[in-house]
Design an enzyme around this catalytic site. Structure first.
Site, PDB file in Angstrom:
ATOM      1  N   SER A 165       0.684  34.485 -59.197  1.00 58.75           N
ATOM      2  CA  SER A 165       0.330  33.626 -59.573  1.00 58.75           C
ATOM      3  C   SER A 165      -0.567  33.654 -61.040  1.00 58.75           C
ATOM      4  O   SER A 165      -1.658  33.177 -61.451  1.00 58.75           O
ATOM      5  CB  SER A 165      -0.892  32.635 -58.754  1.00 58.75           C
ATOM      6  OG  SER A 165       0.252  32.234 -57.747  1.00 58.75           O
ATOM      7  N   GLU A 189       9.534  39.301 -51.911  1.00 55.09           N
ATOM      8  CA  GLU A 189      10.797  38.780 -51.505  1.00 55.09           C
ATOM      9  C   GLU A 189      12.002  39.443 -51.012  1.00 55.09           C
ATOM     10  O   GLU A 189      12.794  39.031 -50.231  1.00 55.09           O
ATOM     11  CB  GLU A 189      11.168  37.855 -52.743  1.00 55.09           C
ATOM     12  CG  GLU A 189      10.131  36.787 -53.237  1.00 55.09           C
ATOM     13  CD  GLU A 189       9.839  36.157 -54.460  1.00 55.09           C
ATOM     14  OE1 GLU A 189      10.661  36.637 -55.427  1.00 55.09           O
ATOM     15  OE2 GLU A 189       8.825  35.734 -54.641  1.00 55.09           O
TER      16      GLU A 189
HETATM   17  P1  PGA Z   1       4.359  34.309 -59.623  1.00 59.52           P
HETATM   18  O1  PGA Z   1       5.237  35.740 -59.134  1.00 59.52           O
HETATM   19  O2  PGA Z   1       3.589  34.859 -61.018  1.00 59.52           O
HETATM   20  O3  PGA Z   1       5.224  33.311 -59.835  1.00 59.52           O
HETATM   21  O4  PGA Z   1       3.288  34.191 -58.463  1.00 59.52           O
HETATM   22  C1  PGA Z   1       4.868  36.849 -59.092  1.00 59.52           C
HETATM   23  C2  PGA Z   1       5.775  37.791 -58.417  1.00 59.52           C
HETATM   24  O5  PGA Z   1       6.473  37.410 -57.544  1.00 59.52           O
HETATM   25  O6  PGA Z   1       6.115  38.899 -59.190  1.00 59.52           O
END
Ligand code: PGA
Length: 254
Positions: free
Chosen positions: A212, A99
């Site tokens: 996920s 991100e």
């Molecule tokens: P998620 O995020 O488990 O919600 O996919 C993981 C992360 O971005 O560190």
């Protein structure tokens, strides 16, 4: 080669305010066994780190930030230094989360600069890397991992590796409910290990998976010898799910 520790890193992202973070931390603190073989870390909003560190002092849970600057101090508006994080009780920071790379346009060079600056100040870093769906579909996964790792590996020394955890987080698996398969994870983790040992022969890097993770899919992933831990985002916002993920990791060391 000595057995590697397992690491669980909860990534709360920008999801919780101070009050909700502390409430969740209290629940986690009451559920998680006082000791165990897995290192437990929570990466929270920097706003809550001082209170969170106080609340979790004396427990096995470490708290950390979601990014860090490379300089010790200076004119860097909007950034946080290792010294500032340390002062409030943080022991680590994530760097290079997808991100940050994809939404905030942080380049591999910038992420390397952040991580190596902090590592050289003896701070712990969880360095995140991973390919997008388009990159995977065009068979560029290996190439992408190499290009995300190389600027960092070129600027650090062997002794930094003890403070560094690599997190393989394919962008297409983050927050989508579609975790990578064990085969995909093993291929990526062995690529990472190979790239690291091309730079540092004696290296035995810690590599965790994120994307996920749930208590339902993590047993198979954690059962792989290529996986040294997990970095759950969504599931880490629920204390019982986080505990279930921790229990899976603890079992995988038996
Ligand atoms: P998620 O995020 O488990 O919600 O996919 C993981 C992360 O971005 O560190």
């Amino acid at each position: 080669m000595t057995a590697k520790p397992k690491v669980l890193i909860a990534n709360w992202k920008m999801n919780l305010g101070v009050t909700d973070s502390l409430d969740l931390a209290k629940e986690i603190k009451s559920l998680i066994p006082a000791s165990g073989k897995t290192k437990v870390r929570i990466s929270a909003s920097s706003l809550v780190l001082p209170e969170l560190a106080k609340l979790l002092r004396g427990t096995r849970i470490e708290v950390g930030a979601q990014n860090v600057h490379w300089a010790e101090s200076g004119a860097f508006t909007g950034e946080l230094s290792v010294n500032q994080l340390r002062e409030v009780g943080a022991t680590f920071a994530l760097v290079g989360h997808s991100e940050r790379r994809n939404i905030m346009n942080e380049s591999s060079d910038l992420c390397a600069k952040r991580a190596s600056g902090a590592l050289l100040q003896n701070f712990n870093i969880v360095f995140c890397i991973g390919e997008t769906l388009t990159e995977r579909q065009s068979n560029q996964t290996e190439q992408v991992l190499v290009s995300q790792l190389t600027p960092l590996l070129q600027t650090i020394k062997l002794d930094c590796l003890g403070r560094l955890v690599f997190a393989y987080e394919p962008v297409w698996a983050i927050g989508t409910g579609k975790a990578a398969s064990v085969m995909e994870i093993e291929h990526a983790h062995s690529t990472i290990a190979k790239v690291v040992s091309n730079h540092f022969k004696q290296a035995n890097p810690l590599i965790v998976y994120g994307g996920s993770i749930t208590p339902d899919n993590f047993s198979e992933i954690a059962g792989s010898t290529f996986v040294d831990g997990g970095l759950p985002g969504g599931a880490s916002l629920n204390a019982s799910k986080l505990l279930a993920i921790l229990n899976i990791l603890e079992k995988s060391t038996e």
